[in-house]
Each structure stands twice: as C-alpha cells, then as structure tokens.
Design a protein around this motif. Structure first.
Motif, PDB file in Angstrom:
ATOM      1  N   LEU A  89       0.965  -1.226   0.308  1.00 47.71           N
ATOM      2  CA  LEU A  89       0.151   0.041   0.106  1.00 47.71           C
ATOM      3  C   LEU A  89       1.089   1.467   0.098  1.00 47.71           C
ATOM      4  O   LEU A  89       1.797   1.640   0.841  1.00 47.71           O
ATOM      5  CB  LEU A  89      -0.972   0.214   1.687  1.00 47.71           C
ATOM      6  CG  LEU A  89      -1.976   0.891   1.231  1.00 47.71           C
ATOM      7  CD1 LEU A  89      -3.336   0.985   0.227  1.00 47.71           C
ATOM      8  CD2 LEU A  89      -2.481   1.528   3.115  1.00 47.71           C
ATOM      9  N   ARG A  90       0.684   2.090  -1.097  1.00 44.64           N
ATOM     10  CA  ARG A  90       1.840   2.881  -1.191  1.00 44.64           C
ATOM     11  C   ARG A  90       0.488   4.749  -0.816  1.00 44.64           C
ATOM     12  O   ARG A  90      -0.078   4.665  -1.691  1.00 44.64           O
ATOM     13  CB  ARG A  90       2.844   2.459  -2.667  1.00 44.64           C
ATOM     14  CG  ARG A  90       3.115   2.271  -2.740  1.00 44.64           C
ATOM     15  CD  ARG A  90       3.712   1.510  -4.057  1.00 44.64           C
ATOM     16  NE  ARG A  90       3.913   3.315  -4.717  1.00 44.64           N
ATOM     17  CZ  ARG A  90       3.828   3.166  -6.077  1.00 44.64           C
ATOM     18  NH1 ARG A  90       4.135   2.173  -7.333  1.00 44.64           N
ATOM     19  NH2 ARG A  90       5.174   4.676  -6.370  1.00 44.64           N
ATOM     20  N   ALA A  91       0.383   4.906   0.490  1.00 44.42           N
ATOM     21  CA  ALA A  91      -0.012   6.416   0.427  1.00 44.42           C
ATOM     22  C   ALA A  91       0.487   7.255   1.604  1.00 44.42           C
ATOM     23  O   ALA A  91      -0.783   6.982   2.731  1.00 44.42           O
ATOM     24  CB  ALA A  91      -1.497   5.245   1.148  1.00 44.42           C
ATOM     25  N   SER A  92       1.961   7.253   1.275  1.00 46.22           N
ATOM     26  CA  SER A  92       2.531   8.255   1.832  1.00 46.22           C
ATOM     27  C   SER A  92       1.768   9.624   2.579  1.00 46.22           C
ATOM     28  O   SER A  92       0.627  10.120   0.822  1.00 46.22           O
ATOM     29  CB  SER A  92       4.010   8.545   1.602  1.00 46.22           C
ATOM     30  OG  SER A  92       4.313   9.647   0.953  1.00 46.22           O
ATOM     31  N   ALA A 109       2.050  -1.255   4.164  1.00 44.90           N
ATOM     32  CA  ALA A 109       1.024  -0.110   4.265  1.00 44.90           C
ATOM     33  C   ALA A 109       2.576   1.003   4.609  1.00 44.90           C
ATOM     34  O   ALA A 109       3.000   1.068   5.598  1.00 44.90           O
ATOM     35  CB  ALA A 109       0.253  -0.456   4.901  1.00 44.90           C
ATOM     36  N   GLU A 110       2.592   1.645   3.507  1.00 43.28           N
ATOM     37  CA  GLU A 110       3.797   3.020   3.616  1.00 43.28           C
ATOM     38  C   GLU A 110       2.564   4.123   3.841  1.00 43.28           C
ATOM     39  O   GLU A 110       2.153   5.067   3.294  1.00 43.28           O
ATOM     40  CB  GLU A 110       4.448   2.787   2.176  1.00 43.28           C
ATOM     41  CG  GLU A 110       5.629   1.890   1.714  1.00 43.28           C
ATOM     42  CD  GLU A 110       5.973   1.993   3.470  1.00 43.28           C
ATOM     43  OE1 GLU A 110       6.871   3.404   3.695  1.00 43.28           O
ATOM     44  OE2 GLU A 110       7.123   0.770   3.488  1.00 43.28           O
ATOM     45  N   LEU A 111       1.922   4.808   5.122  1.00 39.45           N
ATOM     46  CA  LEU A 111       1.074   5.329   4.985  1.00 39.45           C
ATOM     47  C   LEU A 111       1.896   6.723   6.739  1.00 39.45           C
ATOM     48  O   LEU A 111       1.511   7.325   6.827  1.00 39.45           O
ATOM     49  CB  LEU A 111       0.167   4.993   6.263  1.00 39.45           C
ATOM     50  CG  LEU A 111      -0.602   3.847   6.245  1.00 39.45           C
ATOM     51  CD1 LEU A 111      -1.611   3.198   6.856  1.00 39.45           C
ATOM     52  CD2 LEU A 111      -1.462   4.445   5.075  1.00 39.45           C
ATOM     53  N   TYR A 112       3.159   6.982   6.513  1.00 41.20           N
ATOM     54  CA  TYR A 112       4.093   7.877   7.136  1.00 41.20           C
ATOM     55  C   TYR A 112       4.226   9.240   6.232  1.00 41.20           C
ATOM     56  O   TYR A 112       3.607   8.937   5.007  1.00 41.20           O
ATOM     57  CB  TYR A 112       5.632   7.850   6.744  1.00 41.20           C
ATOM     58  CG  TYR A 112       5.875   7.395   5.263  1.00 41.20           C
ATOM     59  CD1 TYR A 112       6.336   8.560   4.630  1.00 41.20           C
ATOM     60  CD2 TYR A 112       6.271   5.911   3.789  1.00 41.20           C
ATOM     61  CE1 TYR A 112       7.093   8.953   3.568  1.00 41.20           C
ATOM     62  CE2 TYR A 112       7.164   6.567   2.991  1.00 41.20           C
ATOM     63  CZ  TYR A 112       6.895   7.974   2.454  1.00 41.20           C
ATOM     64  OH  TYR A 112       7.039   7.494   0.922  1.00 41.20           O
ATOM     65  N   ASP A 113       3.906  10.370   7.293  1.00 37.39           N
ATOM     66  CA  ASP A 113       3.508  11.410   7.347  1.00 37.39           C
ATOM     67  C   ASP A 113       2.190  11.777   6.839  1.00 37.39           C
ATOM     68  O   ASP A 113       1.931  13.102   6.189  1.00 37.39           O
ATOM     69  CB  ASP A 113       4.333  11.960   5.922  1.00 37.39           C
ATOM     70  CG  ASP A 113       5.745  13.067   6.595  1.00 37.39           C
ATOM     71  OD1 ASP A 113       5.990  12.540   7.512  1.00 37.39           O
ATOM     72  OD2 ASP A 113       6.420  12.006   5.499  1.00 37.39           O
TER      73      ASP A 113
END
Length: 222
Positions: A89-92, A109-113
C-alpha cells in the motif's frame, strides 16, 4: 453522566455513520487528482494505478484491490472500506477522516507523514504498518493482527488497541496521549521511552517490568 475520573484514559471520540445513498459504479475510471463523492465500488482492481492526490468522500469500497497503487496525498473522507486488499500500500502523506475499515489485508503499508482522524480499523491482518511522523487522533483498532506497527516520531492522541495482536511496536520519538494498549498483546516494544502517555493493564506491566528495569539500570535479585 458521571464525571470522568481524574487521570482516566480518554477513549477515541468516534461517531461514524455509513455513507448513505451511494451510487453503484460498475466501471469507474479513476484518475490522479480526481474528486469523487457518494459512489460505491465493488470487486474493483486498482492495482498499479496512479491515483496520487485523489479524494473520495462518502464512498463505499468493497472487495477493492489496491496493490502497488500510487495513493500519495490521497484523501478519504467519511468512507467505508470492506476487504481492502493491498500487499503493498503506497499511501504516504494521505488523509483518512471519519472512515471505517473492516477486514483489511495489508502487507507493507507505507502511511508515513499521514493523518488519521476518527478512524476505526476493525479486524484484518497487516504485516507492516509504517505510520512514521504521522498524526493519529481518535483512532480505534479492534481485533487486528499486526506484524509491526511503526509509530516512530508519530503524534497519537486518544488511540485504543483492543484485542489486537502485535508482533513489534516501535515508538522511538513518539508522542502519546491517552493511548490505550490494554487487552492487546505485543511480542516486543522498541523505544520504551515512547510509552509515556500510554495506558497498560497489570499483565502488560508485568511483561514490561524486566525491560523497564533494564532501561533504568535496576538490578533485580530474589
């Protein structure tokens, strides 16, 4: 209603309502930067699509696959997700507000920032959730299985994990306020200083005691 006991942990403030009067869209053509409202997507494959900056408001997504979909800066407002599938999941820098997610299956799950406000994540299996430097407010997780929950540098307020199983909880540099970890289990916790502001139960405290003692340089002898 009796007054809240002084010092008692505040629960997440949630009043989620399912989207009403949504239109079923059989073959939506979503584009990056789109602003869509009041739509229902079912059994839809969005794998690998470029949807950066998209806004979905009062939408229902059921059985949708978002593997490797570019969702950087996406906004989900008053939405409901059922069986959301994404090995990657690419949702930064995304925003999730007044949204319910049920039976989620995420790998990395890339949810950083990102920002999570008034969100309920119910059930599902998540291998790695990267919430580094995110703001997480009024969020409830129930019955989730999480391999690693990374809150490095995050600000979390009124967050509760109930009946969750977490492999590794990482809290380096995190700022917690009214974060309730009771009833959930953790194999390991990184960044014990980041636990300040969290609430644990007596059993969890017993598990944590040796690590806290080591952190403080205490020697325990029978």
């Amino acid at each position: 209603m009796p007054p809240r006991p002084r010092g008692a942990t505040q629960a997440p403030r949630l009043s989620l309502q399912p989207p009403q009067n949504v239109a079923v869209i059989m073959e939506p053509h979503l584009l990056d930067g789109d602003n869509r409202e009041g739509e229902h997507y079912e059994r839809l494959a969005l794998d690998g699509q470029e949807l950066a900056g998209i806004t979905l408001q009062e939408c229902v997504l059921e059985g949708v696959s978002m593997n490797d979909t570019e969702l950087r800066g996406a906004r989900f407002i008053e939405c409901a997700f059922e069986d959301l599938f994404a090995p990657v999941l690419r949702a930064s820098r995304s925003s999730w507000r007044e949204t319910f997610l049920h039976s989620t299956r995420w790998g990395s799950a890339e949810l950083y920032d990102s920002r999570f406000d008034r969100v309920h994540l119910d059930g599902g299996k998540l291998d790695y959730v990267n919430l580094r430097s995110s703001r997480v407010t009024d969020v409830l997780l129930t019955g989730c299985i999480i391999g690693e929950l990374d809150l490095t540098g995050a600000k979390a307020t009124r967050v509760a994990l109930r009946d969750c199983t977490v492999g590794t909880l990482t809290l380096d540099g995190a700022q917690l306020a009214d974060v309730d970890l009771r009833t959930s289990s953790f194999r390991s916790i990184n960044g014990l200083d980041g636990l300040r502001g969290a609430t644990v139960d007596e059993y969890q405290l017993q598990v944590l005691a040796p690590y806290l003692a080591e952190r403080m340089g205490l020697r325990i002898e029978g």
